[in-house]
Write a protein that holds these residues in place. Structure first.
Motif, PDB file in Angstrom:
ATOM      1  N   LEU A 734       0.826  -1.212   0.000  1.00 31.72           N
ATOM      2  CA  LEU A 734       0.000   0.000   0.000  1.00 31.72           C
ATOM      3  C   LEU A 734       0.861   1.263   0.000  1.00 31.72           C
ATOM      4  N   GLN A 735       1.972   1.218   0.767  1.00 26.29           N
ATOM      5  CA  GLN A 735       2.866   2.375   0.820  1.00 26.29           C
ATOM      6  C   GLN A 735       3.486   2.648  -0.545  1.00 26.29           C
ATOM      7  N   THR A 736       3.825   1.571  -1.251  1.00 28.29           N
ATOM      8  CA  THR A 736       4.376   1.713  -2.614  1.00 28.29           C
ATOM      9  C   THR A 736       3.358   2.391  -3.529  1.00 28.29           C
ATOM     10  N   GLN A 737       2.110   1.955  -3.408  1.00 24.98           N
ATOM     11  CA  GLN A 737       1.049   2.544  -4.234  1.00 24.98           C
ATOM     12  C   GLN A 737       0.837   4.025  -3.902  1.00 24.98           C
ATOM     13  N   VAL A 738       0.901   4.343  -2.601  1.00 27.68           N
ATOM     14  CA  VAL A 738       0.760   5.739  -2.176  1.00 27.68           C
ATOM     15  C   VAL A 738       1.889   6.584  -2.751  1.00 27.68           C
ATOM     16  N   ASN A 739       3.132   6.061  -2.657  1.00 24.10           N
ATOM     17  CA  ASN A 739       4.288   6.792  -3.183  1.00 24.10           C
ATOM     18  C   ASN A 739       4.168   7.044  -4.680  1.00 24.10           C
ATOM     19  N   GLN A 740       3.654   6.025  -5.392  1.00 25.58           N
ATOM     20  CA  GLN A 740       3.467   6.186  -6.840  1.00 25.58           C
ATOM     21  C   GLN A 740       2.441   7.280  -7.149  1.00 25.58           C
ATOM     22  N   LEU A 741       1.357   7.304  -6.364  1.00 22.23           N
ATOM     23  CA  LEU A 741       0.334   8.336  -6.553  1.00 22.23           C
ATOM     24  C   LEU A 741       0.898   9.729  -6.224  1.00 22.23           C
ATOM     25  N   ARG A 742       1.678   9.810  -5.129  1.00 26.24           N
ATOM     26  CA  ARG A 742       2.279  11.097  -4.758  1.00 26.24           C
ATOM     27  C   ARG A 742       3.244  11.578  -5.845  1.00 26.24           C
ATOM     28  N   TYR A 773       6.178  16.681   2.477  1.00 31.23           N
ATOM     29  CA  TYR A 773       7.068  15.904   1.625  1.00 31.23           C
ATOM     30  C   TYR A 773       8.263  15.438   2.476  1.00 31.23           C
ATOM     31  N   GLU A 777      11.639  12.374  -1.212  1.00 26.58           N
ATOM     32  CA  GLU A 777      10.759  12.929  -2.244  1.00 26.58           C
ATOM     33  C   GLU A 777      11.300  14.264  -2.756  1.00 26.58           C
TER      34      GLU A 777
END
Length: 862
Positions: A734-742, A773, A777
């Motif tokens: 989930l964290q990976t998905q969040v990072n991709q969205l960010r 951020y 990032e």
């Protein structure tokens, strides 16, 4: 005659003449804060000479391991550059405690050297103290030494004293004339000259006086003899070698260095020979120190060891690009292991510690030398490295002052040591580590009898009362004081076990004890007086039962733990410290790596098995020698009475010297559980564990947590860990998905940000203040912007009441904008702390507002 023959002849001669053969003590002095390491044969007999300790013998002979590399006796800087200076040496000595005196001491020395060591009596000289006619007459009339070969010398050369006051006396030294080839060619050359012609072999100290504060001398009731002769120096004379490094004591070590370096010692130039000698000596001092329980650190003897190892590393660079120093230990251990088995036992630890210490230092050594080279250029006119520069090398790169001085000397520079010491003192003061000598202002006659082994309640008379370091006869109600009873059940902190807790009753009034301490041989109990009372009053003393009982469980468990550690990890394990409280035990020990989970489980299982066997403990008193011969573990650095020691034994498993309180049988401990294990430093580990009620409490809490998790996740107990692991994987995904969205979000902002780039001092510059951020990032954003538009990017982000920043500049603009100078500006003006290089910096601090943008722009313009 080789060194082994000399050792045997020395012991045989003195044993035949009624001396007790005493083993070398540890290099770590027993309860003597005045010494970093044992540096003389008399160290272990100091209390005997002072009359504080009695032995079953009046004559002794020993060969003592010694290190002189710190404090008053420091030969470190000379090692490698002379033919005889060493940091580690073995001191041969014979001692008399109120038995024989000058006549026999001189006779023994003369007979051994001429009849057993084979020295030419016609080449031997003697010096005596200028006023010591008695010794002069013995040498001349009894020994037959001509007056022309007896020299009178002053206090600096031929008078010994333990301190400014106390035991002292004249010395007589024996020299050998090595011939004019070794001399200074002065007509006045004689024993006492600083050239190499007359080599001092043996120093005979006659303890005869008690020096008073006014400088006067009072004859001692009991005279003593303390002699010292370096084995290495004697070997060089007997074997007719110019240098101690040419004797058989160093032969195998030198050959090992030749093998590892590919260089030959004898055919090398002076610089390379010095490197050989440094490594040959330093491998001895460092290996023996580690074998006796010392580890490199930044304080005390640990720092001395660190300096020795780092100096060896510096010289080893002159011989090889490889880290050869740890492997030289193999030759030492093979040579000296049969005499000192602790080297063999600790071989793995010795090599591991040496390797890790040098590896840690190697990077700093490169950086430090680069900085030092810059200092050489900066200070080329005066040829002096400033004290503040030397301190920076010490503080930032771990460069001992001695190393800086050494490298400076090789380049024709000196070092301002006075300013360096001022900087050191400033640091000690700021860090709160300034050491002040603790002085005991009160002297109490007699001793307090400790009854706490047998009972928890004792009634006794008060023999002394102390108020603010003054002995008084009485106190009023409410006054804080120390009472000194004739007998007490209260245990005073010692051997890791903390002070007892409890209360006292005086005239029917009860008060809690505040502290306990030892004053000479007495035990002082700190209280607030519950009533008016005077010396001679009776006091009932009561130890808190549960406090003592739980402390005893942990103390006996500590013994079981040490035995289990040795059982699982090997005899390399040595106690390096311990704390025993009612709530937990803490045990520090030497080992070269962290025990594995499997080893920890085995250790726990062994301890708990011994607890379940409910083995009765056995406690007895015996002599130190008998105890050690029976296999008892003695704690290095602890002071033991040779005539009476207390042995605490768990039959068939553990046997230690210990003055603490212990359970009647191992079953009383209940249960044992390790709660923490980790590294204190290279080669030193720490275990924290609980027993009894605290262990039960831990099990109950852990069970409650696991049960709650089972109910929450609706899984059985054996599936909880698997479920948690799956949850962690899910969270990671989930964290990976969040990072991709960010990332998609900030990429969508790139064009907007690029439009905000402005030229400041001819540098394309963008300064942004964002929200929520992270530094990684911000780094990704800056990298993306740099790839499109070279320039300077300074990105900040607030999160709550904190902020982070990241800045990067294209190499083409780094000469215009110095980011490291910018970091200093940020620290001084925005309270931001950070670091980095010429092209990127990062850090953080308090929350920022938009004024920060204008301040940074203003700095860039200037």
């Amino acid at each position: 005659m080789n060194s082994l023959d000399l050792r045997k002849k020395f012991f045989d001669y003195f044993v035949k003449n009624g001396h007790e053969k005493v083993s070398s003590s540890s290099l770590i002095p027993a309860q003597d804060p005045t010494l970093l390491f044992a540096n003389a044969g008399m160290n272990q007999f100091k209390d005997v000479f002072l009359g504080k300790e009695n032995r079953s013998y009046k004559r002794a002979v020993s060969i003592q391991k010694c290190i002189r590399a710190g404090g008053k006796h420091n030969d470190l800087d000379n090692v490698g550059f002379t033919k005889r200076h060493l940091t580690f040496f073995e001191m041969m000595g014979n001692f008399s405690f109120g038995d024989y005196f000058k006549k026999d001491a001189i006779k023994f020395a003369w007979e051994f050297l001429t009849e057993h060591a084979g020295l030419d009596k016609n080449k031997l000289y003697a010096s005596v103290y200028k006023d010591d006619n008695e010794a002069y007459e013995i040498w001349n009339k009894e020994i037959g030494l001509p007056t022309g070969r007896i020299v009178r010398l002053g206090e600096a050369d031929n008078f010994w004293q333990m301190g400014d006051t106390g035991p002292c006396g004249p010395c007589s030294e024996i020299y050998i004339d090595r011939g004019s080839d070794f001399g200074c060619n002065s007509k006045a050359c004689a024993p006492g000259c600083h050239c190499d012609r007359f080599l001092e072999i043996w120093n005979l100290v006659f303890m005869q006086f008690d020096r008073q504060p006014d400088g006067s001398f009072v004859p001692l009731k009991q005279t003593g003899v303390d002699t010292g002769m370096g084995l290495e120096r004697l070997c060089s004379v007997v074997q007719n070698k110019e240098s101690v490094f040419d004797t058989d004591l160093f032969k195998e070590i030198i050959e090992k260095i030749e093998q590892l370096s590919g260089k030959k010692y004898q055919s090398s130039n002076d610089e390379i020979k010095a490197a050989f000698r440094v490594i040959a000596d330093h491998i001895r001092s460092s290996s023996f120190a580690i074998a006796d329980g010392c580890s490199p650190s930044n304080e005390g003897r640990g720092y001395v060891l660190r300096k020795i190892i780092r100096r060896a590393a510096l010289f080893a660079q002159k011989l090889s690009d490889n880290n050869i120093f740890p492997d030289v230990a193999d030759a030492l251990i093979e040579k000296m292991g049969p005499i000192y088995p602790e080297l063999v036992t600790n071989k793995q630890l010795i090599k591991s510690l040496l390797k890790s210490e040098i590896e840690k230092f190697s990077t700093n050594l490169i950086h430090g030398q680069e900085i030092l080279n810059k200092y050489f250029i900066e200070n080329s006119a005066k040829k002096v490295i400033s004290g503040s520069q030397a301190f920076k090398l010490y503080d930032t790169y771990g460069f001992p002052l001695e190393l800086t001085i050494l490298i400076a000397q090789e380049n024709g520079f000196t070092v301002d040591k006075d300013v360096f010491e001022q900087e050191m003192e400033k640091q000690r003061s700021q860090s709160g580590k300034k050491i002040e000598a603790e002085q005991q202002a009160v002297k109490i006659e007699g001793t307090t009898i400790f009854t706490g082994y047998e009972e928890l309640e004792t009634e006794s008379k008060i023999k002394n009362i102390i108020v603010e370091n003054n002995v008084v006869s009485a106190v009023k109600k409410g006054e804080t004081c120390f009472i000194v009873p004739e007998k007490t059940p209260f245990y005073v902190e010692c051997g890791g076990q903390i002070n007892d807790q409890g209360f006292v009753i005086i005239k029917g009034e009860k008060t809690k004890i505040l502290d306990l301490k030892k004053i000479d041989g007495s035990i002082a109990v700190k209280i607030v007086a519950p009533v008016d009372f005077a010396v001679g009053e009776k006091v009932k003393q009561v130890v808190e039962k549960d406090f003592r009982a739980n402390t005893m469980k942990n103390h006996t468990a500590t013994h079981l733990l040490q035995a289990a550690l040795i059982n699982v990890l090997g005899k390399t394990v040595k106690q390096a410290g311990s704390v025993v409280t009612p709530d937990y035990l803490r045990f520090d020990f030497t080992y070269h790596e962290n025990p594995t989970a499997e080893q920890v489980k085995r250790i726990e299982d062994i301890v708990n098995r011994k607890i379940m066997e409910n083995i009765p403990t056995k406690i007895q008193e015996t002599t130190y020698k008998k105890a050690v011969d029976s296999g008892v573990i003695a704690f290095f650095g602890e002071k033991y009475n040779p005539e009476s020691v207390r042995v605490v034994e768990v039959p068939g498993f553990s046997k230690e010297l210990c003055g603490g309180t212990h359970v009647k049988a191992t079953g009383d401990i209940g249960v044992f559980k390790i709660t923490e294990i980790g590294a204190l430093s290279a080669g030193t580990r720490r275990i924290v564990a609980v027993t009894g009620p605290k262990a039960v409490e831990l099990f109950q809490n852990d069970f409650a947590i696991v049960k709650t998790l089972c109910q929450e996740f609706k899984v059985t107990q054996d599936k909880v860990l698997d479920f948690v692991e799956k949850q962690k994987e899910q969270l990671k995904l989930l964290q990976t998905q969040v990072n991709q969205l960010r990332k998609k979000m900030w990429k969508a902002e790139l064009q907007t940000w690029q439009k905000q780039i402005e030229n400041i001092s001819s540098v394309p510059t963008l300064i942004l203040l964002l929200e929520d951020y992270s530094i990684p990032e911000l780094k990704d954003i800056a990298t993306e912007l740099l790839s499109v538009n070279p320039g300077l990017y300074f990105l900040m982000s607030n999160s709550g009441d904190k902020s982070v920043y990241y800045s990067a500049v294209s190499p083409m603009y780094s000469s215009i904008v110095n980011l490291q100078d910018l970091n200093k500006f940020l620290k001084e003006n925005l309270k931001l702390q950070g670091g980095g290089s010429a092209t990127n910096i990062q850090g953080g601090g308090p929350k920022l507002d938009k004024t920060a943008i204008e301040k940074i722009k203003s700095w860039i313009r200037k």
